[in-house]
Scaffold this active site. Structure first.
Site, PDB file in Angstrom:
ATOM      1  N   LYS A   9      18.697 -29.213  10.508  1.00  0.00           N
ATOM      2  CA  LYS A   9      20.033 -29.715  10.189  1.00  0.00           C
ATOM      3  C   LYS A   9      19.943 -30.811   9.111  1.00  0.00           C
ATOM      4  O   LYS A   9      18.849 -31.300   8.806  1.00  0.00           O
ATOM      5  CB  LYS A   9      20.692 -30.236  11.478  1.00  0.00           C
ATOM      6  CG  LYS A   9      20.874 -29.129  12.541  1.00  0.00           C
ATOM      7  CD  LYS A   9      21.540 -29.660  13.804  1.00  0.00           C
ATOM      8  CE  LYS A   9      21.777 -28.545  14.814  1.00  0.00           C
ATOM      9  NZ  LYS A   9      22.464 -29.036  16.042  1.00  0.00           N
ATOM     10  N   TYR A  49      29.198 -21.610  14.266  1.00  0.00           N
ATOM     11  CA  TYR A  49      29.487 -22.278  15.539  1.00  0.00           C
ATOM     12  C   TYR A  49      30.811 -21.807  16.145  1.00  0.00           C
ATOM     13  O   TYR A  49      31.457 -22.566  16.867  1.00  0.00           O
ATOM     14  CB  TYR A  49      29.494 -23.794  15.349  1.00  0.00           C
ATOM     15  CG  TYR A  49      28.106 -24.435  15.327  1.00  0.00           C
ATOM     16  CD1 TYR A  49      27.206 -24.236  16.380  1.00  0.00           C
ATOM     17  CD2 TYR A  49      27.700 -25.265  14.291  1.00  0.00           C
ATOM     18  CE1 TYR A  49      25.946 -24.832  16.387  1.00  0.00           C
ATOM     19  CE2 TYR A  49      26.437 -25.865  14.286  1.00  0.00           C
ATOM     20  CZ  TYR A  49      25.568 -25.648  15.338  1.00  0.00           C
ATOM     21  OH  TYR A  49      24.328 -26.241  15.351  1.00  0.00           O
ATOM     22  N   ARG A  85      13.603 -22.080  21.743  1.00  0.00           N
ATOM     23  CA  ARG A  85      14.454 -23.046  22.462  1.00  0.00           C
ATOM     24  C   ARG A  85      13.602 -24.060  23.236  1.00  0.00           C
ATOM     25  O   ARG A  85      13.948 -25.244  23.302  1.00  0.00           O
ATOM     26  CB  ARG A  85      15.387 -22.315  23.433  1.00  0.00           C
ATOM     27  CG  ARG A  85      16.412 -21.415  22.752  1.00  0.00           C
ATOM     28  CD  ARG A  85      17.589 -22.159  22.190  1.00  0.00           C
ATOM     29  NE  ARG A  85      18.472 -22.696  23.219  1.00  0.00           N
ATOM     30  CZ  ARG A  85      19.646 -23.244  22.959  1.00  0.00           C
ATOM     31  NH1 ARG A  85      20.101 -23.326  21.705  1.00  0.00           N
ATOM     32  NH2 ARG A  85      20.393 -23.717  23.921  1.00  0.00           N
ATOM     33  N   THR A  91      19.766 -29.760  24.399  1.00  0.00           N
ATOM     34  CA  THR A  91      20.791 -30.132  23.424  1.00  0.00           C
ATOM     35  C   THR A  91      20.835 -31.651  23.242  1.00  0.00           C
ATOM     36  O   THR A  91      20.913 -32.144  22.123  1.00  0.00           O
ATOM     37  CB  THR A  91      22.170 -29.617  23.896  1.00  0.00           C
ATOM     38  OG1 THR A  91      22.077 -28.210  24.115  1.00  0.00           O
ATOM     39  CG2 THR A  91      23.253 -29.903  22.866  1.00  0.00           C
ATOM     40  N   ARG A 102      13.196 -32.152  19.559  1.00  0.00           N
ATOM     41  CA  ARG A 102      14.239 -33.170  19.762  1.00  0.00           C
ATOM     42  C   ARG A 102      13.716 -34.348  20.581  1.00  0.00           C
ATOM     43  O   ARG A 102      14.107 -35.503  20.359  1.00  0.00           O
ATOM     44  CB  ARG A 102      15.457 -32.551  20.434  1.00  0.00           C
ATOM     45  CG  ARG A 102      16.249 -31.615  19.490  1.00  0.00           C
ATOM     46  CD  ARG A 102      17.251 -30.808  20.269  1.00  0.00           C
ATOM     47  NE  ARG A 102      18.107 -29.958  19.446  1.00  0.00           N
ATOM     48  CZ  ARG A 102      18.783 -28.920  19.919  1.00  0.00           C
ATOM     49  NH1 ARG A 102      18.714 -28.608  21.211  1.00  0.00           N
ATOM     50  NH2 ARG A 102      19.531 -28.193  19.121  1.00  0.00           N
ATOM     51  N   HIS A 115      18.581 -26.591  14.968  1.00  0.00           N
ATOM     52  CA  HIS A 115      19.296 -25.541  15.699  1.00  0.00           C
ATOM     53  C   HIS A 115      18.340 -24.391  15.995  1.00  0.00           C
ATOM     54  O   HIS A 115      17.496 -24.058  15.166  1.00  0.00           O
ATOM     55  CB  HIS A 115      20.455 -24.994  14.867  1.00  0.00           C
ATOM     56  CG  HIS A 115      20.933 -23.638  15.335  1.00  0.00           C
ATOM     57  ND1 HIS A 115      21.796 -23.489  16.391  1.00  0.00           N
ATOM     58  CD2 HIS A 115      20.604 -22.384  14.936  1.00  0.00           C
ATOM     59  CE1 HIS A 115      21.998 -22.181  16.605  1.00  0.00           C
ATOM     60  NE2 HIS A 115      21.286 -21.498  15.736  1.00  0.00           N
ATOM     61  N   GLU A 126      23.187 -14.466  13.790  1.00  0.00           N
ATOM     62  CA  GLU A 126      22.965 -15.625  12.913  1.00  0.00           C
ATOM     63  C   GLU A 126      22.099 -15.244  11.719  1.00  0.00           C
ATOM     64  O   GLU A 126      22.342 -15.703  10.593  1.00  0.00           O
ATOM     65  CB  GLU A 126      22.328 -16.763  13.733  1.00  0.00           C
ATOM     66  CG  GLU A 126      23.308 -17.340  14.751  1.00  0.00           C
ATOM     67  CD  GLU A 126      22.667 -18.263  15.782  1.00  0.00           C
ATOM     68  OE1 GLU A 126      21.438 -18.526  15.694  1.00  0.00           O
ATOM     69  OE2 GLU A 126      23.391 -18.736  16.687  1.00  0.00           O
TER      70      GLU A 126
END
Ligand code: GTP
Ligand code: MG
Length: 148
Positions: A9, A49, A85, A91, A102, A115, A126
């Site tokens: 991002k 999104y 993931r 998240t 993250r 993402h 996507e």
């Protein structure tokens, strides 16, 4: 072979984390089959999104994602969607384990630097949205040393 869409991002790009993040996927054994740096339009991001339209944070999310270039990538490999993931973390970065992207590099849910597709079906959608030109196809010499 399973494919997943992974996107660094605008905050990940601005913070100089492109190389570190790409390295993690390479080192894990995934094969890079598409990559570009692109500043997405709000209309494009609203498609990406679409599932979140109506959430209170949606307008801010679109502004954040359109605020600068992102790195769009596609990775191929065993269980790429689920494993991707796991590599991202949760998240909310504060709920992400140390060792996840993250968990190592972010603090705020609205600035979580990366993402990853959440299902095989969404990954294919996507990939079609971000890479209408298609992805690469090649054999990596490391494959026999990554898969039995
Ligand atoms: P993505 O990989 O970006 O799709 O994240 P995700 O699948 O972990 O979460 P989700 O698809 O539910 O939300 C998409 C993005 O919206 C998140 O990565 C956050 O950047 C943002 N987001 C989600 N929930 C919140 C929230 O409660 N507040 C804010 N400010 N942003 C949120
Ligand atoms: Mg999501």
């Amino acid at each position: 072979n399973e494919r997943t869409y992974i996107m660094i991002k605008p905050d990940g790009v601005q913070r100089g984390l492109i190389g570190k993040i790409i390295t993690r996927f390479e080192e894990r054994g995934f094969k890079l089959i598409a990559l570009k740096l692109v500043t997405a339009t709000e209309a494009h991001l609203e498609k990406h999104y679409a599932d979140l339209a109506g959430k209170p944070f949606f307008p801010g999310l679109i502004k954040y994602m359109a605020s600068g270039p992102v790195i769009a990538t596609v990775w191929e490999g065993l269980d790429a969607v689920k494993t991707g993931r796991v590599m991202l973390g949760a998240t909310n970065p504060l709920a992400s384990p140390i060792g996840s992207i993250r968990g190592d590099y972010a603090l705020a849910v609205g600035r979580n630097i990366i993402h990853g597709s959440d299902s095989v079906e969404n990954a294919e959608k996507e990939i079609a949205l971000w890479f209408p030109e298609g992805t690469a196809q090649y054999t990596s010499v490391a494959e026999p040393w990554i898969y039995e």
